[in-house]
Scaffold this motif. Structure first.
Motif, short mmCIF file in Angstrom:
data_model
loop_
_atom_site.label_atom_id
_atom_site.label_comp_id
_atom_site.label_asym_id
_atom_site.label_seq_id
_atom_site.Cartn_x
_atom_site.Cartn_y
_atom_site.Cartn_z
N THR A 63 0.85 -1.19 0.00
CA THR A 63 0.00 0.00 0.00
C THR A 63 0.89 1.24 0.00
O THR A 63 1.76 1.39 0.86
CB THR A 63 -0.92 0.01 1.23
OG1 THR A 63 -1.74 -1.17 1.21
CG2 THR A 63 -1.81 1.24 1.22
N VAL A 64 0.66 2.14 -0.97
CA VAL A 64 1.50 3.34 -1.10
C VAL A 64 1.03 4.37 -0.09
O VAL A 64 -0.16 4.70 -0.02
CB VAL A 64 1.41 3.90 -2.54
CG1 VAL A 64 2.27 5.14 -2.67
CG2 VAL A 64 1.85 2.84 -3.54
N THR A 65 1.97 4.89 0.68
CA THR A 65 1.70 5.94 1.66
C THR A 65 2.50 7.18 1.32
O THR A 65 3.51 7.10 0.60
CB THR A 65 2.06 5.44 3.07
OG1 THR A 65 3.46 5.11 3.10
CG2 THR A 65 1.25 4.21 3.44
N PRO A 66 2.09 8.34 1.83
CA PRO A 66 2.80 9.59 1.48
C PRO A 66 4.25 9.63 1.94
O PRO A 66 5.04 10.39 1.37
CB PRO A 66 1.96 10.67 2.19
CG PRO A 66 0.60 10.07 2.33
CD PRO A 66 0.83 8.62 2.56
N ASN A 67 4.62 8.85 2.95
CA ASN A 67 6.00 8.90 3.43
C ASN A 67 6.91 7.89 2.75
O ASN A 67 8.08 7.77 3.11
CB ASN A 67 6.02 8.67 4.95
CG ASN A 67 5.40 7.33 5.33
OD1 ASN A 67 4.79 6.68 4.49
ND2 ASN A 67 5.54 6.93 6.58
N MET A 68 6.42 7.15 1.77
CA MET A 68 7.26 6.20 1.03
C MET A 68 8.13 6.94 0.02
O MET A 68 7.76 7.99 -0.49
CB MET A 68 6.41 5.17 0.30
CG MET A 68 5.88 4.06 1.18
SD MET A 68 5.04 2.80 0.17
CE MET A 68 4.61 1.61 1.43
N THR A 69 9.30 6.34 -0.29
CA THR A 69 10.23 6.93 -1.25
C THR A 69 10.76 5.82 -2.16
O THR A 69 11.21 4.78 -1.67
CB THR A 69 11.41 7.61 -0.55
OG1 THR A 69 10.92 8.62 0.31
CG2 THR A 69 12.35 8.25 -1.58
N PHE A 70 10.69 6.06 -3.46
CA PHE A 70 11.25 5.13 -4.44
C PHE A 70 12.64 5.64 -4.84
O PHE A 70 12.78 6.77 -5.31
CB PHE A 70 10.35 5.02 -5.68
CG PHE A 70 10.83 4.01 -6.68
CD1 PHE A 70 10.58 2.66 -6.51
CD2 PHE A 70 11.55 4.40 -7.80
CE1 PHE A 70 11.02 1.72 -7.43
CE2 PHE A 70 11.98 3.49 -8.73
CZ PHE A 70 11.72 2.14 -8.54
N THR A 71 13.66 4.81 -4.66
CA THR A 71 15.06 5.21 -4.89
C THR A 71 15.64 4.44 -6.07
O THR A 71 15.55 3.21 -6.12
CB THR A 71 15.91 4.94 -3.64
OG1 THR A 71 15.32 5.60 -2.51
CG2 THR A 71 17.33 5.46 -3.83
N LYS A 72 16.24 5.17 -6.99
CA LYS A 72 16.97 4.55 -8.11
C LYS A 72 18.40 4.27 -7.65
O LYS A 72 19.17 5.19 -7.39
CB LYS A 72 17.00 5.47 -9.33
CG LYS A 72 15.64 5.78 -9.93
CD LYS A 72 15.79 6.70 -11.14
CE LYS A 72 14.47 7.06 -11.74
NZ LYS A 72 14.62 7.98 -12.91
N THR A 73 18.75 3.00 -7.54
CA THR A 73 20.11 2.63 -7.11
C THR A 73 21.05 2.38 -8.28
O THR A 73 22.25 2.28 -8.09
CB THR A 73 20.05 1.38 -6.23
OG1 THR A 73 19.41 0.31 -6.95
CG2 THR A 73 19.24 1.66 -4.97
#
Length: 361
Positions: A63-73
């Motif tokens: 479940t996507v929440t506002p405090n999630m972050t997607f990082t490109k490694t």
């Protein structure tokens, strides 16, 4: 109804990984092949989820929440942490473009989730953000657009007994195997290109070394000619010495002649040594090295020809694999269209039954 409550927003294909729960450092792959990863919007609860189905179980249900972050490694890999599931998910994409599309959609979904939370807290009227997202959705690649939606519909209609699952799974397997085969052919193609470049570099180095050996041989020969000319000049100078009748001058002349003869002999020995070095040992060594160089050059040319033939064969095989993959993609598209029609008919049937049930006394 489940199909009306949850709507797909965006789909792509990627290799799915989860962080090792023991070490929290290593990645554990979810399978050998790429899976469909989709964004879903739940209109009833006003939440967004990232879902990926592998076989009969959900590999990702985040479940996507506002405090999630997607990082490109890296250029083709990204990750995000899900505190509710107590894990970290990683996705490996086939291209940097697909990674960028997924990351942009993650930002949009996270912002929509934030707005949904704020509106739900304020108690104001809420308009479905999924409609706004779909208006500027980045179109997925052909592989995603044909196979992805089919898998989303399969997830939404697990309880509907959708027709043709065996045929669909067969087409899905054909498409996955075609993608893996294409990646393998491309890897071998690039490996052959690197090998060809290395062999060409070795050939250039061998030609340069042979040119240097020829220059050294010419320099030795020029030095030998110069010494011969100097000896000839000394002999001419000794022959031109005037003959004196006095004993002292005769003795001095004799000594000078002896000195000149000694110098001539020394020069002759030096010339002979240089001749032996330049024409004997050097010639033999140069001849051996030249033969070895020529043999290496011939071997390199033969190997280069073989690699070119293999490269052409690989290119033909790659084209065939791409053609087979395209045919499989068309078949999957047809199956997805058929599945859409069946699901639409099933949805209408359920709605009709629901209306009949409501109208019944």
């Amino acid at each position: 109804m489940s199909t009306a409550r949850e709507q797909p927003i965006f789909s792509t294909r990627a290799h799915v990984f989860q962080i090792d729960p023991t070490t929290k450092r290593n990645w554990i792959p979810a399978g050998k092949h790429a899976l469909t990863v989709s964004y879903f919007y739940d209109a009833t609860r006003n939440v967004y989820r990232i879902i990926s189905i592998g076989g009969a179980k959900a590999i990702i249900n985040s479940t996507v929440t506002p405090n999630m972050t997607f990082t490109k490694t890296s250029q083709k890999f990204g990750q995000w942490a899900d505190s509710r599931a107590n894990t970290v998910y990683g996705l490996g994409f086939a291209s940097e473009q697909q990674l960028t599309q997924f990351a942009e959609k993650f930002q949009e979904v996270r912002e929509a989730a934030r707005l949904a939370r704020e509106k739900s807290q304020d108690g104001g009227e809420f308009t479905s953000p999924a409609l706004a997202l779909s208006s500027h959705q980045v179109p997925p690649s052909p592989l995603v657009s044909t196979n992805g939606p089919g898998e989303e519909k399969l997830f939404r209609s697990q309880s509907a007994d959708a027709p043709g699952p065996t045929e669909r799974e067969r087409l899905k397997k054909m498409l996955s195997e075609g993608s893996v085969g294409e990646v393998q052919w491309e890897a071998e193609f690039f490996a052959l290109q690197d090998s060809n470049q290395r062999l060409a570099g070795a050939l250039r180095e061998a030609n340069s070394a042979a040119a240097q050996w020829r220059q050294q041989l010419e320099a030795q020969r020029a030095e030998a000619d110069r010494l011969r000319q100097r000896v000839a000049e000394l002999e001419a100078q000794a022959a031109a010495e005037p003959v004196s009748v006095s004993a002292g001058e005769k003795e001095a002349t004799s000594q000078s002649v002896e000195q000149l003869e000694a110098r001539v002999q020394t020069k002759d020995q030096e010339i002979q040594t240089l001749k032996n070095q330049s024409t004997g040992t050097r010639d033999a060594s140069d001849a051996t090295e030249r033969e070895e160089t020529q043999q290496k050059v011939q071997d390199l040319e033969t190997r280069n020809t073989e690699l070119e033939q293999q490269l052409r064969a690989m290119e033909c095989s790659l084209e065939e694999a791409r053609a087979e993959r395209e045919r499989a993609r068309v078949e999957v598209g047809r199956a997805a269209q058929l599945l859409d029609v069946r699901l639409f008919e099933l949805s209408e049937l359920r709605e009709g039954l629901a209306r009949l049930a409501e109208a019944a006394p």
